[in-house]
Write a protein that holds these residues in place. Structure first.
Motif, PDB file in Angstrom:
ATOM      1  N   MET A  37      -7.867 116.534 151.597  1.00  0.00           N
ATOM      2  CA  MET A  37      -7.726 117.973 151.415  1.00  0.00           C
ATOM      3  C   MET A  37      -8.262 118.693 152.646  1.00  0.00           C
ATOM      4  O   MET A  37      -9.303 118.348 153.180  1.00  0.00           O
ATOM      5  CB  MET A  37      -8.502 118.428 150.185  1.00  0.00           C
ATOM      6  CG  MET A  37      -8.410 119.926 149.915  1.00  0.00           C
ATOM      7  SD  MET A  37      -9.398 120.403 148.474  1.00  0.00           S
ATOM      8  CE  MET A  37      -8.496 119.540 147.177  1.00  0.00           C
ATOM      9  N   GLN A  38      -7.514 119.708 153.131  1.00  0.00           N
ATOM     10  CA  GLN A  38      -7.940 120.456 154.294  1.00  0.00           C
ATOM     11  C   GLN A  38      -9.152 121.311 153.976  1.00  0.00           C
ATOM     12  O   GLN A  38      -9.213 121.963 152.937  1.00  0.00           O
ATOM     13  CB  GLN A  38      -6.796 121.345 154.786  1.00  0.00           C
ATOM     14  CG  GLN A  38      -7.100 122.071 156.084  1.00  0.00           C
ATOM     15  CD  GLN A  38      -5.909 122.836 156.593  1.00  0.00           C
ATOM     16  OE1 GLN A  38      -4.867 122.845 155.953  1.00  0.00           O
ATOM     17  NE2 GLN A  38      -6.059 123.482 157.729  1.00  0.00           N
ATOM     18  N   SER A  39     -10.126 121.300 154.878  1.00  0.00           N
ATOM     19  CA  SER A  39     -11.335 122.067 154.648  1.00  0.00           C
ATOM     20  C   SER A  39     -11.063 123.554 154.837  1.00  0.00           C
ATOM     21  O   SER A  39     -10.243 123.954 155.672  1.00  0.00           O
ATOM     22  CB  SER A  39     -12.441 121.614 155.600  1.00  0.00           C
ATOM     23  OG  SER A  39     -13.589 122.414 155.456  1.00  0.00           O
ATOM     24  N   SER A  40     -11.787 124.382 154.068  1.00  0.00           N
ATOM     25  CA  SER A  40     -11.675 125.836 154.186  1.00  0.00           C
ATOM     26  C   SER A  40     -12.602 126.388 155.268  1.00  0.00           C
ATOM     27  O   SER A  40     -12.687 127.599 155.416  1.00  0.00           O
ATOM     28  CB  SER A  40     -11.998 126.489 152.840  1.00  0.00           C
ATOM     29  OG  SER A  40     -11.126 126.042 151.827  1.00  0.00           O
ATOM     30  N   SER A  41     -13.277 125.515 156.005  1.00  0.00           N
ATOM     31  CA  SER A  41     -14.223 125.946 157.017  1.00  0.00           C
ATOM     32  C   SER A  41     -14.159 125.033 158.224  1.00  0.00           C
ATOM     33  O   SER A  41     -13.815 123.853 158.114  1.00  0.00           O
ATOM     34  CB  SER A  41     -15.644 125.939 156.438  1.00  0.00           C
ATOM     35  OG  SER A  41     -16.615 126.144 157.445  1.00  0.00           O
ATOM     36  N   GLN A  42     -14.496 125.580 159.394  1.00  0.00           N
ATOM     37  CA  GLN A  42     -14.606 124.788 160.614  1.00  0.00           C
ATOM     38  C   GLN A  42     -16.016 124.253 160.805  1.00  0.00           C
ATOM     39  O   GLN A  42     -16.280 123.516 161.751  1.00  0.00           O
ATOM     40  CB  GLN A  42     -14.218 125.655 161.827  1.00  0.00           C
ATOM     41  CG  GLN A  42     -12.803 126.191 161.793  1.00  0.00           C
ATOM     42  CD  GLN A  42     -11.767 125.092 161.774  1.00  0.00           C
ATOM     43  OE1 GLN A  42     -11.852 124.130 162.546  1.00  0.00           O
ATOM     44  NE2 GLN A  42     -10.779 125.204 160.896  1.00  0.00           N
ATOM     45  N   LEU A  43     -16.943 124.609 159.917  1.00  0.00           N
ATOM     46  CA  LEU A  43     -18.347 124.252 160.070  1.00  0.00           C
ATOM     47  C   LEU A  43     -18.669 122.903 159.463  1.00  0.00           C
ATOM     48  O   LEU A  43     -19.370 122.088 160.061  1.00  0.00           O
ATOM     49  CB  LEU A  43     -19.216 125.323 159.398  1.00  0.00           C
ATOM     50  CG  LEU A  43     -19.077 126.740 159.939  1.00  0.00           C
ATOM     51  CD1 LEU A  43     -19.784 127.729 159.016  1.00  0.00           C
ATOM     52  CD2 LEU A  43     -19.644 126.827 161.347  1.00  0.00           C
ATOM     53  N   PHE A  44     -18.171 122.665 158.252  1.00  0.00           N
ATOM     54  CA  PHE A  44     -18.434 121.445 157.493  1.00  0.00           C
ATOM     55  C   PHE A  44     -17.400 121.396 156.372  1.00  0.00           C
ATOM     56  O   PHE A  44     -16.690 122.391 156.133  1.00  0.00           O
ATOM     57  CB  PHE A  44     -19.863 121.431 156.929  1.00  0.00           C
ATOM     58  CG  PHE A  44     -20.369 122.762 156.445  1.00  0.00           C
ATOM     59  CD1 PHE A  44     -19.866 123.334 155.275  1.00  0.00           C
ATOM     60  CD2 PHE A  44     -21.341 123.459 157.150  1.00  0.00           C
ATOM     61  CE1 PHE A  44     -20.325 124.561 154.819  1.00  0.00           C
ATOM     62  CE2 PHE A  44     -21.801 124.692 156.701  1.00  0.00           C
ATOM     63  CZ  PHE A  44     -21.289 125.241 155.538  1.00  0.00           C
ATOM     64  N   PRO A  45     -17.278 120.276 155.681  1.00  0.00           N
ATOM     65  CA  PRO A  45     -16.277 120.191 154.610  1.00  0.00           C
ATOM     66  C   PRO A  45     -16.503 121.235 153.516  1.00  0.00           C
ATOM     67  O   PRO A  45     -17.594 121.360 152.968  1.00  0.00           O
ATOM     68  CB  PRO A  45     -16.460 118.775 154.062  1.00  0.00           C
ATOM     69  CG  PRO A  45     -17.056 118.004 155.203  1.00  0.00           C
ATOM     70  CD  PRO A  45     -17.949 118.987 155.908  1.00  0.00           C
ATOM     71  N   VAL A  46     -15.451 121.995 153.222  1.00  0.00           N
ATOM     72  CA  VAL A  46     -15.473 122.995 152.154  1.00  0.00           C
ATOM     73  C   VAL A  46     -14.173 122.889 151.378  1.00  0.00           C
ATOM     74  O   VAL A  46     -13.090 122.948 151.961  1.00  0.00           O
ATOM     75  CB  VAL A  46     -15.633 124.430 152.699  1.00  0.00           C
ATOM     76  CG1 VAL A  46     -15.527 125.442 151.556  1.00  0.00           C
ATOM     77  CG2 VAL A  46     -16.952 124.591 153.431  1.00  0.00           C
ATOM     78  N   ALA A  47     -14.280 122.723 150.077  1.00  0.00           N
ATOM     79  CA  ALA A  47     -13.094 122.629 149.219  1.00  0.00           C
ATOM     80  C   ALA A  47     -12.978 123.898 148.389  1.00  0.00           C
ATOM     81  O   ALA A  47     -13.962 124.377 147.826  1.00  0.00           O
ATOM     82  CB  ALA A  47     -13.193 121.412 148.304  1.00  0.00           C
ATOM     83  N   LEU A  48     -11.767 124.433 148.308  1.00  0.00           N
ATOM     84  CA  LEU A  48     -11.489 125.551 147.412  1.00  0.00           C
ATOM     85  C   LEU A  48     -11.175 124.968 146.038  1.00  0.00           C
ATOM     86  O   LEU A  48     -10.120 124.375 145.835  1.00  0.00           O
ATOM     87  CB  LEU A  48     -10.318 126.384 147.932  1.00  0.00           C
ATOM     88  CG  LEU A  48      -9.891 127.563 147.056  1.00  0.00           C
ATOM     89  CD1 LEU A  48     -11.012 128.570 146.915  1.00  0.00           C
ATOM     90  CD2 LEU A  48      -8.630 128.230 147.626  1.00  0.00           C
ATOM     91  N   LEU A  49     -12.116 125.111 145.106  1.00  0.00           N
ATOM     92  CA  LEU A  49     -11.950 124.505 143.792  1.00  0.00           C
ATOM     93  C   LEU A  49     -10.991 125.290 142.909  1.00  0.00           C
ATOM     94  O   LEU A  49     -10.241 124.709 142.116  1.00  0.00           O
ATOM     95  CB  LEU A  49     -13.305 124.390 143.089  1.00  0.00           C
ATOM     96  CG  LEU A  49     -14.376 123.551 143.784  1.00  0.00           C
ATOM     97  CD1 LEU A  49     -15.625 123.472 142.901  1.00  0.00           C
ATOM     98  CD2 LEU A  49     -13.856 122.150 144.093  1.00  0.00           C
TER      99      LEU A  49
END
Length: 324
Positions: A1-13
């Protein structure tokens, strides 16, 4: 799944429409602490149309979760601020609400929240909103904020202002100054294995053993608000962020005088104190929770907090309500 952030892994739940508000729930995996299993749920509230306004981060207290700030029916300070045009972000601490329990859950401390979690949340909100957020913390949420600022873990580009509601660290529990009482307290807490919110009738969530042991250390003989190598209390004198403290005559858990004492420790040029109670012209002596969750708070306290967020000061003409 593509991350929602460039900082660290972020998932849109999830991304849902809740009545007149949008509700987006993210799960952050900062990977910035010794426990790599930590994941944090952050809910974003806003309006379906229109430009996102000033970002505001709301931190819940102990035994609580995001529902302190808004109910499933869209009632609460968080929903109120979103309808007023703010870009509202509501994190849930480790093991609370939608944030899963990390591998070292029972060892979680305020020091971990302040050093690792709040900076990660701030980085993400700044990335998504493009500006420094305002913060509001209730009870332990405000204490965590004070620890992050006093410890030097949050700076001015991560916090445009802070409001501490029913938050203090100065109330003295004299029996805890006796070493045998402190030793006995540690023994009992470890036997309990944690604090159950439902069993103690304090709220819907549990609290880890580490937070309880840490608080015990703060209040023990020669204890202080901080870590072994970092004096948070002393560090507050170096903080320049505008700060508002809210105390209430009806708050017997975190008394108004102690909330004011925390405010006075800040070195900020802008320091304002909102003292709730009948003697100050309010309709009631708000309790620890009621200062933010009650019909009276909705009428009398929420508009003052909105004004603080918009202008960085309390409304003029409040008289005894606002005293630096």
């Amino acid at each position: 799944m593509q991350s929602s952030s460039q900082l660290f892994p972020v998932a849109l739940l999830s991304a849902e429409l809740r009545g007149d508000l949008t509700e987006d729930v993210y799960r952050l995996k900062p990977n910035n602490s010794p426990d790599s299993s930590v994941e944090l749920a952050v809910t974003r509230l806003g309006r379906p149309q229109g430009r996102r306004g000033v970002p505001v981060i709301l931190l819940h207290g102990s035994f609580s979760n995001r529902r302190f700030w808004y109910s499933p029916r869209g009632i609460g300070l968080g929903a109120y601020l979103a309808r007023a045009g703010f870009d509202v972000w509501i994190p849930e601490m480790r093991g609370h609400g939608l944030s899963p329990r990390n591998g070292g859950y029972e060892r979680n401390r305020v020091a971990d929240y302040a050093r690792f979690d709040l900076p990660a949340i701030a980085h993400f909100v700044v990335e998504q909103s493009g500006q420094a957020p305002r913060w509001i913390g209730h009870s332990l949420g405000g204490v965590i904020l004070a620890a992050a600022l006093g410890g030097g873990y949050l700076d001015e580009w991560q916090a445009a202002s802070v409001a501490l509601c029913g938050s203090q660290v100065s109330r003295t529990y004299w029996p805890l100054k006796l070493p045998p009482v402190t030793w006995g307290g540690r023994f009992l807490l470890k036997r309990m294995g944690g604090l159950s919110g439902s069993r103690l009738k304090r709220g819907p969530e549990d609290e880890p053993l580490g937070v309880a042991l840490e608080a015990l250390q703060w209040h023990s003989l020669f204890g202080r608000f901080g870590e072994k190598d970092n004096d948070w209390w002393g560090g507050l004198q170096n903080v320049g962020v505008p700060v508002l403290a809210v105390g209430s005559d009806g708050d017997h858990q975190d008394p108004a005088w102690a909330c004011r004492k925390l405010l006075e420790q800040f070195g900020s040029e802008v320091r304002e104190y909102l003292h709730l109670g009948r003697r100050q012209g309010f309709s009631e002596d708000f309790g620890h929770v009621e200062m933010l969750i009650s019909k009276g708070a909705q009428r009398e306290v929420w508009p003052l907090l909105q004004h603080w967020l918009e202008h960085g000061v309390l409304p003029a003409g409040q008289g005894a309500l606002a005293q630096a």
